[in-house]
Design a protein around this motif. Structure first.
Motif, PDB file in Angstrom:
ATOM      1  N   GLY A   1       0.831  -1.204   0.000  1.00  0.00           N
ATOM      2  CA  GLY A   1       0.000   0.000   0.000  1.00  0.00           C
ATOM      3  C   GLY A   1       0.862   1.250   0.000  1.00  0.00           C
ATOM      4  N   ASP A   2       0.674   2.079   1.018  1.00  0.00           N
ATOM      5  CA  ASP A   2       1.440   3.317   1.132  1.00  0.00           C
ATOM      6  C   ASP A   2       2.745   3.125   1.899  1.00  0.00           C
ATOM      7  OD1 ASP A   2      -0.511   4.743  -0.234  1.00  0.00           O
ATOM      8  OD2 ASP A   2      -1.651   5.171   1.600  1.00  0.00           O
ATOM      9  N   TYR A   3       3.091   1.882   2.211  1.00  0.00           N
ATOM     10  CA  TYR A   3       4.279   1.622   3.022  1.00  0.00           C
ATOM     11  C   TYR A   3       5.230   0.666   2.313  1.00  0.00           C
ATOM     12  CZ  TYR A   3       1.650   3.833   6.771  1.00  0.00           C
ATOM     13  OH  TYR A   3       0.951   4.728   7.521  1.00  0.00           O
ATOM     14  N   PHE A   4       6.478   0.721   2.733  1.00  0.00           N
ATOM     15  CA  PHE A   4       7.486  -0.208   2.207  1.00  0.00           C
ATOM     16  C   PHE A   4       8.101  -0.916   3.399  1.00  0.00           C
ATOM     17  CE2 PHE A   4      11.493  -1.659   0.433  1.00  0.00           C
ATOM     18  CZ  PHE A   4      11.104  -2.083  -0.838  1.00  0.00           C
ATOM     19  N   GLN A   5       8.099  -2.247   3.352  1.00  0.00           N
ATOM     20  CA  GLN A   5       8.630  -3.044   4.460  1.00  0.00           C
ATOM     21  C   GLN A   5       9.896  -3.767   4.045  1.00  0.00           C
ATOM     22  OE1 GLN A   5       6.624  -6.698   5.958  1.00  0.00           O
ATOM     23  NE2 GLN A   5       6.750  -5.719   7.967  1.00  0.00           N
TER      24      GLN A   5
END
Length: 396
Positions: A319-323
């Motif tokens: 989504g709006d995040y990078f892990q």
């Protein structure tokens, strides 16, 4: 404007220092107060509720955080739980008087630095002297004079703030010298020994032996440089001099760069490095901070992975995040150790080959993730390995 008896506050900015201050005007006389002292934590101790109320009403106008206790025992219980900046302590109380409370506060290593101002209706020199003897820093007589109470509290809060800053600076200095003296001395000594050996005996080594020693020298130089870089970054964070400069970053490219940087360390333990970061993944981040995070996580994983193990670094958009996550097949940790790592800074222990650490890598990992408004996690199973992961917003 806030009313205080017959006085009022006028906000202004000190042009020379840039700090927010207030003029407190009372009886046509201005008093300057620095807004940085606001929100200090003050404990008022008195067995008479009316005295607490009067003092609190005066002090709350400066936005201090006020806590009260009606007995010496109750006061000591609160002091154990809260790091107060100042204690206003009544002398005459039943069961345990103010002098005894002060003695116990000053006898405790964790609380002895808290300034204590005695509240007393007595003006006899004997009582005042006794207050100073047990560790009090000042006294105020009852009934309270509003201007006097504010001025004395303000001065001692300012002194306490300065004391804390000095203590923090000394702790930073001591830790820096410790790292320089202990953690840097070893690898620098190794580099010196290796190159002295190569210089003095170059004709006696065959090409393979010569290359082996060069590789060892390079590894020591790289680990020393990484430690020095961590040390400088850590020192800057202690002085709030780290700048956050986000931009579009190809995190896959950064990962390749950091894997290349630690590849020699991994090969010396026959550890396989696997890159599973999404190709051409782009995030909006500070590239130098992300490099530091990845390098430290990889170096840490190598340190705690046995010969022949595997380390996998992954990165995916969610989504709006990078892990990102670094997973190793190393020695793992107990749940107690994981809790210490999550909650404390500076935790360190020796690696599988006796590698030393400073604890700075973990501190910078958590600090830089936080500066990206991200979150981190640590998971581990003894003898199976660990996972250090973090999630940051993909777009700031």
């Amino acid at each position: 404007m806030k009313a205080l008896f017959q006085g009022f506050f006028i906000p202004y900015i000190n042009q020379s220092s840039g700090t927010n201050c207030y003029y407190f005007v009372m009886a046509d006389k201005p008093y300057i107060m620095n807004a940085s002292s606001f929100n200090a934590k003050i404990l008022i101790v008195d067995d008479i509720p009316k005295n607490i109320q009067v003092a609190a009403n005066i002090l709350k106008q400066e936005n201090y955080n006020i806590t009260f206790a009606k007995s010496g025992v109750q006061a000591l219980e609160k002091i154990e739980k809260i790091d107060f900046d100042l204690i206003l302590l009544d002398v005459m109380m039943p069961e345990m008087d103010g002098f005894e409370v002060c003695r116990r506060v000053k006898a405790n290593e964790a609380t002895k630095g808290i300034p204590v101002i005695f509240l007393t209706a007595k003006t006899e020199s004997e009582s005042i002297v006794k207050g100073f003897e047990v560790g009090g820093i000042d006294y105020i007589t009852k009934p309270f004079n509003g201007i006097e109470l504010l001025a004395r509290v303000r001065n001692h809060i300012s002194l306490r703030t300065t004391q804390k800053e000095l203590e923090k600076a000394n702790a930073t200095k001591d830790r820096m010298f410790s790292i320089i003296g202990h953690d840097l001395r070893g690898p620098i000594g190794n580099i010196k020994s290796i190159f002295s050996l190569l210089t003095d005996n170059q004709k006696s080594f065959d090409p393979k032996q010569f290359q082996t020693f060069l590789s060892l020298g390079r590894e020591s130089a790289e680990s020393t440089f990484a430690l020095l870089e961590n040390l400088l970054n850590w020192a800057r964070t202690q002085r709030n001099q780290i700048n956050f400069n986000p931009k579009k970053v190809d995190i896959y490219r950064l990962t390749l760069e950091m894997i290349s940087l630690v590849s020699l360390q991994a090969s010396n333990k026959d550890i396989e490095l696997i890159n599973e970061v999404e190709p051409h993944a782009i995030v909006f981040a500070d590239d130098e901070m992300i490099k530091t995070i990845i390098r430290n996580l990889l170096t840490n994983a190598i340190k705690f992975t046995n010969d022949g193990g595997k380390i996998t670094i992954s990165g995916t958009s969610e989504g709006d995040y990078f892990q990102m996550a670094v997973r190793d097949t190393g020695m793992g940790m107990s749940e107690e150790t994981v809790v210490q790592l999550r909650e404390n800074d500076g935790y360190t222990t020796s690696g599988t080959a006796g590698e030393k650490g400073s604890g700075l890598g973990l501190y910078l990992f958590k600090k830089f993730v936080k500066m990206h408004s991200g979150e981190f996690d640590i998971q581990s199973i003894p003898e199976q390995g660990s996972i250090f992961s973090f999630t940051i917003p993909q777009h700031l």
